[in-house]
Design a protein around this motif. Structure first.
Motif, PDB file in Angstrom:
ATOM      1  N   VAL A   1       0.878  -1.181   0.054  1.00 51.14           N
ATOM      2  CA  VAL A   1       0.080   0.015  -0.233  1.00 51.14           C
ATOM      3  C   VAL A   1       0.982   1.200   0.015  1.00 51.14           C
ATOM      4  N   ARG A   2       2.014   1.361   0.936  1.00 51.02           N
ATOM      5  CA  ARG A   2       2.694   2.391   0.898  1.00 51.02           C
ATOM      6  C   ARG A   2       3.568   2.679  -0.388  1.00 51.02           C
ATOM      7  N   ALA A   3       4.049   1.433  -1.134  1.00 50.70           N
ATOM      8  CA  ALA A   3       4.526   1.646  -2.394  1.00 50.70           C
ATOM      9  C   ALA A   3       3.599   2.437  -3.450  1.00 50.70           C
ATOM     10  N   VAL A   4       2.460   1.890  -3.596  1.00 47.81           N
ATOM     11  CA  VAL A   4       1.707   2.413  -4.331  1.00 47.81           C
ATOM     12  C   VAL A   4       1.292   3.646  -4.232  1.00 47.81           C
ATOM     13  N   ALA A   5       1.027   4.111  -2.970  1.00 48.24           N
ATOM     14  CA  ALA A   5       0.812   5.667  -2.383  1.00 48.24           C
ATOM     15  C   ALA A   5       1.932   6.582  -2.845  1.00 48.24           C
TER      16      ALA A   5
END
Length: 382
Positions: A165-169
């Protein structure tokens, strides 16, 4: 109040495409130079309208099982499953996401291919982040690496999910707030550990993705002798029997919650150990570890404050108060020797102080390659 998102650093762009004309879709900028109207580079213009490939990275830690887990009452008096994890500095997951604008959102691949929960989380995050920045959702590739053992109850899947999730954001130039990450994590894997939060001890509703109570600013200093029960065999969380909590159960969990709050507020490691041991003993009703009585007996003989276990796994820890009278090193060595002698393999000895001082020293830990399969593994001993 913390906003749901805020802008992170600008995402990295690779192979920038020419921006498209709003009406015709034709390219309007050359591959080099600047936009004649704005003076911006083609890469910057392309990124702004979502036509450039962008990459993002994300990280997430793991934990060492739970100090307390059960059924509690929320602020409205409603029953709610909750847990308090024991944070562990060191092992974790890293995610790298390459976003490919123009591709359908279902064209999202993950390496290794067996990380289905992380793939679902990435898809949910793409939809949310694209909505926030006003772009159509798109596909891409998610690549995961990490060194969290699988199946021991250390939050390996949650670590992957949060990192994804953090990488996509990050690829959208966003940083999602912890409560937003928690909601996506629960949607992706049905129940989530509170690894998206900082190391503060919290009672977390793992099936709802919300904090029931912040128990204090930090855990008191602990020295934990880690070990694995059941020979380190992985535990299938979804296959565990579900036992409906009675009113008496909820009353006891609320009593342990009150004691844990007091232990954290006063720095009382002995009381914290009593709470963790009581919670672990109640967990035995589901887990039924044959070595549990041996584990608690070794803890008593070693002068430990108590024991903690993963309520959905095989990892366990013997808790020591570093401020207690006597030779701490001798007690820890005696505990490790006794555990290994009785067929309970020890893993690592760590302290909660590492959470404040930085990652733990991990001699022998080797990160998995991106194509490493999710095989069960044991933490190396320190």
């Amino acid at each position: 109040m913390t906003p749901a998102t805020h802008r992170a650093r600008a995402p990295r762009t690779t192979h920038p495409a020419a921006p498209l004309d709003a009406e015709t879709g034709a390219g309007t900028a050359q591959a080099t130079g600047t936009d004649p109207a704005t003076g911006a580079s083609p890469a910057a213009v392309a990124l702004a309208i979502g036509t450039a490939t962008a990459t993002g990275t994300g990280h997430a830690p793991c934990h060492h099982g739970e100090l307390l887990q059960g059924v509690f009452l929320d602020a409205e008096g409603r029953r709610c499953a909750g847990l308090v994890t024991l944070p562990l500095a060191g092992p974790g997951s890293r995610a790298d996401f390459v976003r490919r604008p123009g591709t359908p959102p279902e064209a999202l691949t993950v390496v290794p291919a067996d990380r289905g929960k992380a793939a679902r989380a990435a898809g949910l995050a793409v939809t949310e982040c694209a909505r926030q920045v006003g772009l159509p959702p798109s596909g891409g590739q998610l690549r995961l690496t990490g060194d969290v053992p699988v199946g021991l109850g250390m939050g390996s899947s949650t670590s992957d999910v949060i990192a994804a999730v953090r990488a996509v954001a990050d690829s959208y130039g966003l940083r999602l707030a912890p409560d937003a990450v928690a909601r996506l994590a629960v949607r992706a894997e049905r129940a989530s550990d509170p690894l998206m939060l900082d190391a503060r001890p919290v009672l977390f509703a793992q099936r709802e993705g919300r904090t029931l109570e912040v128990l204090g600013p930090t855990l008191p200093p602990l020295v934990v002798v880690g070990c694995v029960l059941g020979g380190g065999a992985p535990v299938d969380t979804l296959a565990l029997p579900v036992r409906e909590a009675t009113d008496a159960d909820v009353q006891e969990y609320e009593r342990l919650r009150t004691l844990l709050r007091r232990a954290i507020a006063t720095g009382d490691v002995r009381l914290l150990g009593q709470v963790a041991t009581a919670s672990a003993r109640r967990g035995q009703q589901t887990l039924n570890h044959p070595e549990f009585e041996t584990l608690t007996a070794i803890a008593r003989r070693s002068g430990a404050a108590g024991v903690q276990i993963a309520h959905s796994g095989a990892v366990a820890g013997v808790l020591f108060d570093p401020a207690a009278p006597g030779d701490l090193r001798h007690r820890v060595r005696a505990c490790r020797h006794a555990l290994n002698t009785h067929g309970i393999p020890t893993t690592r000895t760590f302290t909660t102080k590492e959470l404040l001082d930085g990652p733990a020293h991990r001699r022998g830990d080797r990160p998995a390659r991106p194509d490493t399969s999710r095989r069960p593994s044991r933490l190396p001993a320190l």
